[in-house]
Write a protein that holds these residues in place. Structure first.
Motif, PDB file in Angstrom:
ATOM      1  N   THR A  88      31.201  55.742  29.070  1.00  0.00           N
ATOM      2  CA  THR A  88      30.400  55.617  27.850  1.00  0.00           C
ATOM      3  C   THR A  88      28.923  55.830  28.157  1.00  0.00           C
ATOM      4  O   THR A  88      28.221  56.533  27.417  1.00  0.00           O
ATOM      5  N   SER A  89      28.435  55.265  29.237  1.00  0.00           N
ATOM      6  CA  SER A  89      27.021  55.426  29.611  1.00  0.00           C
ATOM      7  C   SER A  89      26.699  56.881  29.930  1.00  0.00           C
ATOM      8  O   SER A  89      25.649  57.396  29.530  1.00  0.00           O
TER       9      SER A  89
ATOM     10  N   ALA B 119      26.600  58.834  26.714  1.00  0.00           N
ATOM     11  CA  ALA B 119      25.351  58.566  25.997  1.00  0.00           C
ATOM     12  C   ALA B 119      24.208  59.386  26.587  1.00  0.00           C
ATOM     13  O   ALA B 119      23.372  59.923  25.853  1.00  0.00           O
TER      14      ALA B 119
ATOM     15  N   VAL C 265      27.525  55.754  20.949  1.00  0.00           N
ATOM     16  CA  VAL C 265      28.688  56.491  21.460  1.00  0.00           C
ATOM     17  C   VAL C 265      29.967  55.711  21.164  1.00  0.00           C
ATOM     18  O   VAL C 265      30.957  56.286  20.702  1.00  0.00           O
TER      19      VAL C 265
ATOM     20  N   SER D 298      22.280  56.082  22.432  1.00  0.00           N
ATOM     21  CA  SER D 298      22.606  54.817  23.086  1.00  0.00           C
ATOM     22  C   SER D 298      24.111  54.691  23.334  1.00  0.00           C
ATOM     23  O   SER D 298      24.923  55.341  22.675  1.00  0.00           O
ATOM     24  N   ASP D 299      24.453  53.804  24.269  1.00  0.00           N
ATOM     25  CA  ASP D 299      25.863  53.501  24.543  1.00  0.00           C
ATOM     26  C   ASP D 299      26.552  52.984  23.279  1.00  0.00           C
ATOM     27  O   ASP D 299      27.691  53.341  22.984  1.00  0.00           O
TER      28      ASP D 299
END
Length: 120
Positions: free
Chosen positions: A73-74, A77, A87, A83-84
């Protein structure tokens, strides 16, 4: 993502010279020469080289590295420039395809690039 090489922005004079060459090219022809040997590139390789040269010609710093097939996820993003949390919201709403690995969301790079193109 593992950025193994970061190229700082070119000096103004070098960027201007490179920009003139990149802009003056016709069609999709790109000759890549390494140590005197000409290397034939496929369409994807040619596009990557042209994008690198174009970015350098604009005076931007460029990072080159490897990208895993499935991203966290990071990492997703970072690719999207959001941003995470956003997402995760896109994924949970079904607007961004995911693959679950246990309880973790994983994202395919090609899906992220399509989504990024929609943002623009």
């Amino acid at each position: 993502m593992d950025f193994r090489f970061v190229m700082p922005a070119l000096p103004s004079r070098s960027a201007t010279q490179l920009s003139a060459v990149v802009q003056s090219r016709t069609g999709t022809d790109v000759d890549v020469s390494i140590g005197g040997s000409v290397v034939q590139l496929d369409d994807a390789g040619r596009a990557a080289v042209l994008e690198l040269l174009t970015q350098l010609a604009t005076g931007r710093a460029v990072a080159i590295g490897t990208v895993d097939e499935l991203l966290t996820t990071s990492q997703a993003a970072e690719v999207l420039g959001v941003s995470d949390t956003y997402v995760r919201r896109l994924a949970d709403a079904g607007d961004l395809p995911i693959e679950m690995r246990g309880t973790h969301r994983r994202f395919r790079l090609e899906d992220l690039l399509r989504q990024r193109d929609r943002f623009r």
